[in-house]
Design an enzyme around this catalytic site. Structure first.
Site, mmCIF file in Angstrom:
data_model
loop_
_atom_site.group_PDB
_atom_site.id
_atom_site.type_symbol
_atom_site.label_atom_id
_atom_site.label_comp_id
_atom_site.label_asym_id
_atom_site.label_seq_id
_atom_site.Cartn_x
_atom_site.Cartn_y
_atom_site.Cartn_z
ATOM 1 N N HIS A 281 -0.591 41.320 -40.823
ATOM 2 C CA HIS A 281 -1.400 42.157 -41.705
ATOM 3 C C HIS A 281 -1.951 43.387 -40.986
ATOM 4 O O HIS A 281 -2.104 43.399 -39.763
ATOM 5 C CB HIS A 281 -2.564 41.344 -42.281
ATOM 6 C CG HIS A 281 -3.539 40.883 -41.231
ATOM 7 N ND1 HIS A 281 -4.536 41.690 -40.739
ATOM 8 C CD2 HIS A 281 -3.657 39.703 -40.582
ATOM 9 C CE1 HIS A 281 -5.228 41.034 -39.830
ATOM 10 N NE2 HIS A 281 -4.718 39.826 -39.709
ATOM 11 N N GLY A 282 -2.262 44.418 -41.760
ATOM 12 C CA GLY A 282 -2.899 45.604 -41.191
ATOM 13 C C GLY A 282 -4.313 45.298 -40.722
ATOM 14 O O GLY A 282 -4.857 44.216 -40.972
ATOM 15 N N SER B 75 -8.034 44.650 -40.409
ATOM 16 C CA SER B 75 -9.034 44.240 -41.393
ATOM 17 C C SER B 75 -10.381 44.877 -41.066
ATOM 18 O O SER B 75 -10.570 45.454 -39.988
ATOM 19 C CB SER B 75 -9.175 42.713 -41.401
ATOM 20 O OG SER B 75 -9.879 42.277 -40.241
ATOM 21 N N THR C 121 -12.272 36.758 -36.660
ATOM 22 C CA THR C 121 -12.096 36.612 -38.101
ATOM 23 C C THR C 121 -11.582 35.226 -38.473
ATOM 24 O O THR C 121 -12.151 34.560 -39.334
ATOM 25 C CB THR C 121 -11.121 37.676 -38.639
ATOM 26 O OG1 THR C 121 -11.521 38.956 -38.168
ATOM 27 C CG2 THR C 121 -11.123 37.686 -40.155
ATOM 28 N N GLY C 122 -10.486 34.807 -37.864
ATOM 29 C CA GLY C 122 -9.948 33.487 -38.168
ATOM 30 C C GLY C 122 -9.643 33.322 -39.641
ATOM 31 O O GLY C 122 -8.923 34.109 -40.243
ATOM 32 N N ARG D 72 -6.179 39.690 -46.712
ATOM 33 C CA ARG D 72 -5.655 40.771 -45.874
ATOM 34 C C ARG D 72 -4.148 40.682 -45.735
ATOM 35 O O ARG D 72 -3.459 41.711 -45.657
ATOM 36 C CB ARG D 72 -6.344 40.783 -44.501
ATOM 37 C CG ARG D 72 -6.243 39.511 -43.670
ATOM 38 C CD ARG D 72 -7.207 39.598 -42.488
ATOM 39 N NE ARG D 72 -7.138 38.501 -41.539
ATOM 40 C CZ ARG D 72 -7.840 37.367 -41.653
ATOM 41 N NH1 ARG D 72 -8.632 37.180 -42.702
ATOM 42 N NH2 ARG D 72 -7.761 36.435 -40.724
ATOM 43 N N GLU E 264 -4.385 32.351 -40.637
ATOM 44 C CA GLU E 264 -4.704 32.596 -39.233
ATOM 45 C C GLU E 264 -5.285 31.333 -38.602
ATOM 46 O O GLU E 264 -5.785 30.428 -39.301
ATOM 47 C CB GLU E 264 -5.705 33.757 -39.124
ATOM 48 C CG GLU E 264 -6.191 34.092 -37.716
ATOM 49 C CD GLU E 264 -5.054 34.440 -36.759
ATOM 50 O OE1 GLU E 264 -4.319 33.512 -36.369
ATOM 51 O OE2 GLU E 264 -4.926 35.619 -36.383
ATOM 52 N N TYR F 257 -10.957 29.834 -36.015
ATOM 53 C CA TYR F 257 -11.663 30.060 -34.757
ATOM 54 C C TYR F 257 -12.986 29.312 -34.650
ATOM 55 O O TYR F 257 -13.771 29.553 -33.730
ATOM 56 C CB TYR F 257 -11.881 31.563 -34.540
ATOM 57 C CG TYR F 257 -10.738 32.221 -33.797
ATOM 58 C CD1 TYR F 257 -10.648 32.141 -32.412
ATOM 59 C CD2 TYR F 257 -9.732 32.889 -34.485
ATOM 60 C CE1 TYR F 257 -9.600 32.718 -31.727
ATOM 61 C CE2 TYR F 257 -8.672 33.483 -33.811
ATOM 62 C CZ TYR F 257 -8.611 33.392 -32.438
ATOM 63 O OH TYR F 257 -7.554 33.969 -31.765
ATOM 64 N N ARG G 157 -8.909 32.031 -26.507
ATOM 65 C CA ARG G 157 -8.057 32.936 -27.276
ATOM 66 C C ARG G 157 -6.586 32.854 -26.868
ATOM 67 O O ARG G 157 -5.711 33.040 -27.703
ATOM 68 C CB ARG G 157 -8.531 34.383 -27.097
ATOM 69 C CG ARG G 157 -9.908 34.667 -27.664
ATOM 70 C CD ARG G 157 -10.216 36.143 -27.587
ATOM 71 N NE ARG G 157 -9.327 36.923 -28.457
ATOM 72 C CZ ARG G 157 -9.271 38.252 -28.460
ATOM 73 N NH1 ARG G 157 -10.021 38.962 -27.614
ATOM 74 N NH2 ARG G 157 -8.454 38.886 -29.283
ATOM 75 N N HIS H 230 -0.385 36.348 -40.087
ATOM 76 C CA HIS H 230 -1.397 36.665 -39.088
ATOM 77 C C HIS H 230 -0.841 36.532 -37.669
ATOM 78 O O HIS H 230 0.234 35.947 -37.464
ATOM 79 C CB HIS H 230 -2.594 35.732 -39.271
ATOM 80 C CG HIS H 230 -3.120 35.741 -40.664
ATOM 81 N ND1 HIS H 230 -4.158 36.548 -41.065
ATOM 82 C CD2 HIS H 230 -2.718 35.065 -41.772
ATOM 83 C CE1 HIS H 230 -4.379 36.368 -42.360
ATOM 84 N NE2 HIS H 230 -3.516 35.474 -42.811
#
Length: 346
Positions: A103-104, A106, A115-116, A152, A206, A209, A233, A276
């Site tokens: 995705h572009g 966010s 974001t997760g 997104r 995604e 997180y 990460r 994602h």
């Protein structure tokens, strides 16, 4: 221009839904085809503890009115008109295209936040990235689109398809209830031919997180230490607090790809996946047979499409199309070259 296209795309995204089985249509009455999803289940020993999967969706089914031959989603550009086929089985092909798009950017990417699975839309830059991605793939056939359940990714898919030269309309499958299924039926054969089904699935979401979601990445590094945050990460099997590791994300994403997307490709359908960074890294790990050490160093830029060709059951990476006329993409496969030629002639 970008804002106007975004407004049109958002208007189509009224709910998130599934369509997990496109390969087994059944004729009912006057060419009514019921496409029924499978119950999604835990696969590969994947744990579903806590809130790791961002609110799992209900089991659903979708009804589309179509002739049996049309449910194979064969693009009219890539096949000339033929005599009606009495067989309900779609013709198999030894070649198909797979497009992967992260995705572009966010609004939380823009703010440098974790974001997760939090569902936030694209930023203005992200909108522009999605449109540019669409230009890069504008001459590559797309028969079916898979996205995550997050806005997104769905915005990216919709915006990208506004640039496609075939001008087919993506239709999100709405099937939350019997009423939704009935109200979303399409009764024009011509309209169905000019449409592309969009299937949303939480398995492509995604990586979750956990307790990092919504935190500023720099502030988190200052609080926990850069090494600890880097391990959360970028390690393969170490999850953040109450979150998913990349390994856990890969188990659900790859299982979904094998069970629901790969059969579409093997039957000759051209597929686009808008998802994602981590769910796509997981799929690429499967396609390219990467090790757990190799995948952690794989970086995917936002809004940059990646093309694979599947030939004789083997996935071959073609990289990112630079432009609709990028020679390397079309020189490799006669099918794509002929598709582009017919677009040019049209």
């Amino acid at each position: 221009m970008a804002a106007e296209v975004c407004h049109q795309a958002i208007g189509t995204l009224q709910s998130h839904s599934f369509l997990n089985n496109l390969n087994h249509p059944q004729k009912v009455g006057n060419n009514l085809v019921r496409l029924v999803t499978k119950d999604f289940i835990s696969t590969n020993g994947l744990s579903r503890s806590g809130s790791s999967y961002c609110g799992q969706m209900n089991r659903r089914s979708v009804v589309i009115r179509s002739s049996a031959s049309q449910t194979s989603i064969v693009d009219p550009v890539s096949s000339s008109p033929s005599k009606s086929n009495s067989s309900d089985k779609p013709k198999k092909s030894n070649e198909a295209a797979l497009i992967l798009i992260r995705h572009g950017e966010s609004l939380w990417n823009e703010k440098n936040l974790f974001t997760g699975c939090v569902d936030v839309p694209l930023s203005k830059k992200g909108i522009d990235e999605a449109i540019e991605a669409g230009k890069r793939i504008s001459s590559i056939p797309v028969d079916v689109i898979f996205t995550s359940a997050l806005i997104r990714a769905q915005m990216t898919a919709m915006l990208a398809m506004t640039q496609h030269r075939r001008k087919k309309v993506p239709i999100v499958m709405h099937n939350e209830s019997e009423q939704a299924k009935a109200w979303s039926q399409v009764f024009s054969e011509d309209t169905i031919k000019q449409s592309i089904p969009v299937i949303a699935s939480w398995q492509l979401n995604e990586r979750m997180y956990g307790e990092l979601q919504g935190l500023n990445k720099q502030e988190t590094a200052d609080r926990y230490g850069k090494e600890q945050v880097h391990e959360w990460r970028r390690s393969y099997d170490t999850p953040p607090p109450n979150g998913e590791s990349l390994e856990m994300c890969a188990q659900r994403a790859v299982a979904y790809f094998r069970d629901h997307i790969e059969p579409q490709l093997l039957s000759g359908k051209n597929v686009m996946i808008a998802a994602h960074g981590n769910s796509l890294r997981s799929i690429i790990m499967y396609l390219d047979k990467l090790t757990s050490q190799e995948v952690i160093s794989l970086e995917l830029s936002t809004g940059i499409p990646m093309l694979y060709i599947i030939k004789e059951g083997r996935f071959i990476r073609r990289g990112s199309p630079i432009a609709p006329t990028e020679a390397g993409v079309y020189a490799y496969t006669k099918r794509l070259a002929l598709y582009k030629q017919k677009l040019d002639e049209m």
